[in-house]
Design a protein around this motif. Structure first.
Motif, short mmCIF file in Angstrom:
data_model
loop_
_atom_site.label_atom_id
_atom_site.label_comp_id
_atom_site.label_asym_id
_atom_site.label_seq_id
_atom_site.Cartn_x
_atom_site.Cartn_y
_atom_site.Cartn_z
N GLY A 76 68.93 12.45 -81.87
CA GLY A 76 68.68 12.68 -83.29
C GLY A 76 68.07 14.04 -83.57
O GLY A 76 68.47 14.74 -84.50
N VAL A 114 69.70 11.83 -88.81
CA VAL A 114 68.83 10.88 -89.52
C VAL A 114 69.14 9.45 -89.10
O VAL A 114 68.24 8.63 -88.90
N LEU A 115 70.42 9.12 -88.95
CA LEU A 115 70.80 7.78 -88.54
C LEU A 115 70.28 7.46 -87.13
O LEU A 115 69.87 6.33 -86.85
N CYS A 116 70.29 8.47 -86.24
CA CYS A 116 69.77 8.25 -84.90
C CYS A 116 68.27 8.00 -84.91
O CYS A 116 67.75 7.24 -84.08
N LEU A 117 67.57 8.62 -85.83
CA LEU A 117 66.11 8.50 -85.88
C LEU A 117 65.62 7.37 -86.79
O LEU A 117 64.40 7.21 -86.95
N ARG A 118 66.51 6.62 -87.34
CA ARG A 118 66.11 5.65 -88.36
C ARG A 118 65.34 4.46 -87.81
O ARG A 118 64.66 3.75 -88.55
N GLY A 119 65.41 4.18 -86.51
CA GLY A 119 64.66 3.06 -85.96
C GLY A 119 65.12 2.70 -84.57
O GLY A 119 66.08 3.26 -84.06
N GLN A 122 69.12 0.84 -82.60
CA GLN A 122 70.42 1.36 -82.21
C GLN A 122 70.91 0.65 -80.94
O GLN A 122 70.13 0.19 -80.12
#
Length: 212
Positions: A76, A114-119, A122
């Protein structure tokens, strides 16, 4: 006898034409778009982008046994920083029509980062799909820019880097990846290859600028 007219309080003598021209030129030089254009066209900016890719590849490879969450954070952060580099590089294009592929690629990188860091939720499949799509889309946009813009410096080399990105995206999307270690090795190797290609491109830009 009439007295010479004195300048009004708070007003000095008008600057000479040469000084006025220098002030206008300074204003142009400090325009944000002009600053982005100069920065994006610099070979040092291309070198920075290449180093980001290389460092990301090395970090991912030296931690092959880390958790999926750590891998998602590394990927991310790489995507976010790479997106910023591509956003600034887009303003080095002379025409607005030449900017949109690079700007669109920058948006894809940032959104994916941002999608990789969202939580921490994954999965291996999600990360592989996300990175594969980013490389595939950005590679296709770069190849399109190289084909359309016949005046692009180092057009063939730019097309080659874009093609390498397309191949990387296809490989990541098509290969079955069942563990974080396998994904780490695959992404790390591809990032190293892309980083080396970008590094060569940065020095090619420096050579072209010196000849110019």
């Amino acid at each position: 006898m009439s007295m010479p007219r004195q300048p009004e309080p708070g007003q000095g003598p008008e600057p000479p034409p040469e000084r006025a021209f220098e002030e206008v030129a300074e204003a142009v030089r400090t325009d944000p778009l002009d600053s982005l254009s100069v920065l994006g066209a610099s070979w040092k900016w291309a070198l920075g982008s290449a180093l980001v890719t290389l460092i990301a590849g090395i970090l991912i490879l030296v931690w092959p046994n880390e958790t999926l969450h750590v891998l998602a954070i590394l990927i991310g952060l790489y995507l976010l920083v790479a997106g910023v580099f591509r956003f600034v590089s887009a303003f080095s294009r002379g025409e607005h029509g030449e900017r949109w592929p690079t700007l669109l690629a920058a948006v894809v990188f940032v959104v994916a980062g941002v999608l990789c860091l969202r939580g921490p939720q994954q999965t291996i499949t999600f990360l592989a799909l996300l990175v594969g799509v980013v490389w595939l889309v950005s590679g296709m946009l770069g190849a399109c820019r190289a084909v359309v813009n016949k005046d692009l410096p180092h057009r063939g080399f730019t097309f080659a880097i874009a093609l390498l990105g397309v191949v990387a995206g296809i490989v990541v999307l098509c290969l079955p990846i069942e563990s974080a270690v396998a994904l780490t090795r695959l992404l790390g190797l591809w990032l190293l290859l892309l980083g080396v290609a970008e590094l060569v491109g940065a020095f090619a830009i420096r050579s072209a600028l010196r000849r110019a």
